[in-house]
Design a protein around this motif. Structure first.
Motif, PDB file in Angstrom:
ATOM      1  N   GLY A 118      -0.789  31.889 -50.431  1.00 11.65           N
ATOM      2  CA  GLY A 118      -0.636  32.533 -51.766  1.00 11.65           C
ATOM      3  C   GLY A 118      -1.784  32.920 -52.356  1.00 11.65           C
ATOM      4  N   TYR A 119      -2.974  33.088 -51.874  1.00 13.17           N
ATOM      5  CA  TYR A 119      -4.232  33.439 -52.631  1.00 13.17           C
ATOM      6  C   TYR A 119      -4.504  34.887 -52.626  1.00 13.17           C
ATOM      7  N   PRO A 120      -4.469  35.705 -51.640  1.00 15.61           N
ATOM      8  CA  PRO A 120      -5.106  36.800 -51.447  1.00 15.61           C
ATOM      9  C   PRO A 120      -4.701  37.908 -52.551  1.00 15.61           C
ATOM     10  N   SER A 121      -3.643  38.344 -52.518  1.00 14.46           N
ATOM     11  CA  SER A 121      -3.172  39.402 -53.706  1.00 14.46           C
ATOM     12  C   SER A 121      -3.380  39.127 -55.117  1.00 14.46           C
ATOM     13  N   VAL A 122      -3.116  37.602 -55.429  1.00 11.21           N
ATOM     14  CA  VAL A 122      -3.017  37.295 -56.722  1.00 11.21           C
ATOM     15  C   VAL A 122      -4.457  37.239 -57.242  1.00 11.21           C
ATOM     16  N   VAL A 123      -5.416  36.812 -56.464  1.00  4.99           N
ATOM     17  CA  VAL A 123      -6.761  36.478 -56.882  1.00  4.99           C
ATOM     18  C   VAL A 123      -7.376  37.980 -57.073  1.00  4.99           C
ATOM     19  N   GLU A 124      -7.046  38.940 -56.216  1.00  9.73           N
ATOM     20  CA  GLU A 124      -7.619  40.296 -56.251  1.00  9.73           C
ATOM     21  C   GLU A 124      -6.957  40.943 -57.604  1.00  9.73           C
ATOM     22  N   THR A 125      -5.688  40.658 -57.709  1.00  3.64           N
ATOM     23  CA  THR A 125      -5.214  41.281 -59.009  1.00  3.64           C
ATOM     24  C   THR A 125      -5.590  40.918 -60.035  1.00  3.64           C
ATOM     25  N   ALA A 126      -5.872  39.250 -60.138  1.00  5.92           N
ATOM     26  CA  ALA A 126      -6.507  38.805 -61.525  1.00  5.92           C
ATOM     27  C   ALA A 126      -7.792  39.391 -61.591  1.00  5.92           C
ATOM     28  N   LEU A 127      -8.872  39.248 -60.507  1.00  2.00           N
ATOM     29  CA  LEU A 127     -10.015  39.957 -60.843  1.00  2.00           C
ATOM     30  C   LEU A 127     -10.139  41.505 -61.374  1.00  2.00           C
ATOM     31  N   ARG A 128      -9.223  42.296 -60.656  1.00  5.34           N
ATOM     32  CA  ARG A 128      -9.174  43.531 -61.230  1.00  5.34           C
ATOM     33  C   ARG A 128      -8.697  43.492 -62.530  1.00  5.34           C
ATOM     34  N   ILE A 129      -7.769  42.902 -62.866  1.00 10.20           N
ATOM     35  CA  ILE A 129      -7.240  43.310 -64.566  1.00 10.20           C
ATOM     36  C   ILE A 129      -8.251  42.664 -65.548  1.00 10.20           C
ATOM     37  N   ILE A 130      -8.759  41.562 -65.293  1.00 13.53           N
ATOM     38  CA  ILE A 130      -9.697  40.950 -66.057  1.00 13.53           C
ATOM     39  C   ILE A 130     -11.083  41.668 -66.398  1.00 13.53           C
ATOM     40  N   ARG A 131     -11.375  42.626 -65.090  1.00 15.66           N
ATOM     41  CA  ARG A 131     -12.398  43.528 -65.172  1.00 15.66           C
ATOM     42  C   ARG A 131     -11.940  44.627 -65.899  1.00 15.66           C
ATOM     43  N   GLN A 132     -10.731  45.121 -65.656  1.00 14.92           N
ATOM     44  CA  GLN A 132     -10.302  46.355 -66.336  1.00 14.92           C
ATOM     45  C   GLN A 132     -10.041  46.107 -67.824  1.00 14.92           C
ATOM     46  N   VAL A 133      -9.508  45.120 -68.304  1.00 12.64           N
ATOM     47  CA  VAL A 133      -9.463  44.745 -69.579  1.00 12.64           C
ATOM     48  C   VAL A 133     -10.571  44.576 -70.695  1.00 12.64           C
ATOM     49  N   GLY A 134     -11.747  44.206 -70.030  1.00 14.10           N
ATOM     50  CA  GLY A 134     -12.893  44.056 -70.478  1.00 14.10           C
ATOM     51  C   GLY A 134     -13.382  43.009 -71.417  1.00 14.10           C
ATOM     52  N   VAL A 135     -12.558  41.830 -71.084  1.00 14.99           N
ATOM     53  CA  VAL A 135     -12.806  40.518 -71.808  1.00 14.99           C
ATOM     54  C   VAL A 135     -14.042  39.830 -71.514  1.00 14.99           C
ATOM     55  N   THR A 140     -11.390  35.681 -76.418  1.00 15.95           N
ATOM     56  CA  THR A 140     -10.108  34.787 -76.244  1.00 15.95           C
ATOM     57  C   THR A 140      -9.050  35.959 -75.498  1.00 15.95           C
ATOM     58  N   LEU A 141      -8.355  35.616 -74.271  1.00 14.90           N
ATOM     59  CA  LEU A 141      -7.584  36.276 -73.680  1.00 14.90           C
ATOM     60  C   LEU A 141      -6.280  35.690 -73.659  1.00 14.90           C
ATOM     61  N   ALA A 158     -10.675  33.153 -65.614  1.00 17.36           N
ATOM     62  CA  ALA A 158     -11.181  33.759 -67.123  1.00 17.36           C
ATOM     63  C   ALA A 158     -12.016  32.102 -67.633  1.00 17.36           C
ATOM     64  N   ARG A 159     -11.318  31.043 -67.498  1.00 15.17           N
ATOM     65  CA  ARG A 159     -11.984  29.988 -67.998  1.00 15.17           C
ATOM     66  C   ARG A 159     -13.366  29.680 -67.331  1.00 15.17           C
ATOM     67  N   ASP A 160     -13.487  29.852 -65.969  1.00 17.26           N
ATOM     68  CA  ASP A 160     -14.590  29.820 -65.345  1.00 17.26           C
ATOM     69  C   ASP A 160     -15.695  30.697 -66.013  1.00 17.26           C
ATOM     70  N   ARG A 161     -15.176  31.765 -66.411  1.00 11.72           N
ATOM     71  CA  ARG A 161     -16.364  32.710 -66.836  1.00 11.72           C
ATOM     72  C   ARG A 161     -16.812  32.394 -68.510  1.00 11.72           C
ATOM     73  N   GLY A 162     -16.015  31.457 -68.877  1.00 15.87           N
ATOM     74  CA  GLY A 162     -16.366  31.135 -70.406  1.00 15.87           C
ATOM     75  C   GLY A 162     -15.493  31.619 -71.441  1.00 15.87           C
ATOM     76  N   ILE A 163     -14.326  32.345 -71.025  1.00 18.92           N
ATOM     77  CA  ILE A 163     -13.397  33.068 -71.808  1.00 18.92           C
ATOM     78  C   ILE A 163     -12.238  32.005 -72.118  1.00 18.92           C
ATOM     79  N   ARG A 261     -15.970  25.471 -55.221  1.00 15.94           N
ATOM     80  CA  ARG A 261     -16.340  24.662 -56.306  1.00 15.94           C
ATOM     81  C   ARG A 261     -15.194  24.012 -57.386  1.00 15.94           C
ATOM     82  N   GLY A 262     -14.057  23.674 -56.794  1.00 13.43           N
ATOM     83  CA  GLY A 262     -13.080  23.163 -57.519  1.00 13.43           C
ATOM     84  C   GLY A 262     -12.518  23.900 -58.721  1.00 13.43           C
ATOM     85  N   LYS A 263     -12.724  25.135 -58.905  1.00 11.31           N
ATOM     86  CA  LYS A 263     -12.333  25.886 -59.718  1.00 11.31           C
ATOM     87  C   LYS A 263     -11.126  26.531 -59.918  1.00 11.31           C
ATOM     88  N   LEU A 264     -10.552  26.633 -58.663  1.00  8.96           N
ATOM     89  CA  LEU A 264      -9.349  27.401 -58.415  1.00  8.96           C
ATOM     90  C   LEU A 264      -8.375  26.714 -57.617  1.00  8.96           C
TER      91      LEU A 264
END
Length: 297
Positions: A118-135, A140-141, A158-163, A261-264
């Motif tokens: 269940g991880y590959p595509s959803v993690v890739e997508t989440a990382l990509r759109i967080i980067r693209q939206v520039g938060v 706050t996202l 996002a939470r792990d990045r302090g957002i 790291r227990g973050k995801l």
């Protein structure tokens, strides 16, 4: 081997389990004995013929892009992996007993095959759109459709990045969103005001395609601070529609790190057999997912 295939574009009923030859691992590929395959909206969009420009499809076609399993064959030029290794990653026609992967990583300790798929595509997508939206950290996202697979990943990354994250989802998923560290609220009348009461919105992600693009633009004040992966009308509002563009190897490496790291953690809501692939697609299209759906082989 058995695999899920479709010979025409259409609804879930075009999916059938057929007998097929095992694929052969060419250069840069590995073959796995599939234990589980992730169910993604991209799978049924391809089945319906919605995204032929991004995903050219020759009929008859297999189904699926995410999988977890045991390495069975290694192509030329591949190193760092051995037959018998337990891996997860992205490939082609993964709703099958055997599939080829083009990107992969070893499954982290403590993760089952079903969870890993269940991880590959959803993690890739989440990382990509967080980067693209520039938060940025400290901002706050807002995430619309926050309880699904991509939403679950985006909130935690996002939470792990302090957002700070605000999640929009149905009433049944409010406690789930809070368990991921999000401020949570529901859709329905007055939802924009409820979001405003939770705080300023610096950026927003539309993951559900539920017709909220205009409101997300109003909340952020800038269409460039909104990204959609679900609403094909997004460009009409000046909002970018994000379909492809991230690095799967990088995403898998980050997923492994976050999990270690227990973050995801992304739960599996429901599992299906190969024979039930049509039901898996119907349920995915209906939405209201908490976490992930997977096909177990």
């Amino acid at each position: 081997m058995r695999k899920v295939s479709f010979a025409e574009f259409g609804g879930p009923d075009v999916l059938h389990v057929i007998e097929a030859a095992k694929p052969v691992a060419g250069p840069g590929r590995i073959r796995i004995a599939v234990r589980a395959a992730g169910v993604n909206p991209a799978d049924w969009r391809v089945r319906e013929g919605q995204v032929l420009q991004a995903h050219p499809t020759v009929l008859p076609s297999g189904v699926g892009q995410d999988a977890a399993g045991v390495v069975d064959q290694i192509g030329d030029g591949v190193d760092g992996v051995e037959v018998g290794d337990e891996v997860f990653g992205r490939g082609l026609s993964t709703y099958a007993e055997f599939a080829l992967l083009s990107s992969w990583a070893r499954i982290p300790d403590g993760l089952t095959f079903e969870e890993a798929a269940g991880y590959p595509s959803v993690v890739e997508t989440a990382l990509r759109i967080i980067r693209q939206v520039g938060v940025q950290p400290g901002q706050t996202l807002l995430v619309s459709g926050a309880a699904g697979g991509v939403g679950s990943a985006a909130l935690q990354i996002a939470r792990d990045r302090g957002i700070t994250v605000i999640g929009l989802a149905g009433p049944a998923n409010q406690d789930y969103l809070r368990s991921l560290g999000a401020l949570a609220t529901t859709y329905g009348e007055g939802w924009v005001e409820r979001v405003r009461q939770l705080g300023r919105v610096d950026a927003a992600l539309d993951l559900a395609g539920s017709g909220v693009i205009g409101e997300l633009v109003a909340l952020t004040g800038d269409p460039r601070k909104v990204i959609s992966i679900a609403d094909l009308t997004a460009p009409e509002h000046g909002v970018e529609f994000s379909g492809v563009g991230g690095s799967m190897p990088d995403a898998l490496a980050e997923a492994v790190d976050l999990i270690a790291r227990g973050k995801l953690h992304i739960p599996v809501e429901k599992s299906y057999t190969l024979a039930d692939a049509a039901a898996a697609h119907a349920d995915s299209q209906a939405g209201h997912t908490r976490g992930r759906r997977v096909v177990v082989v």
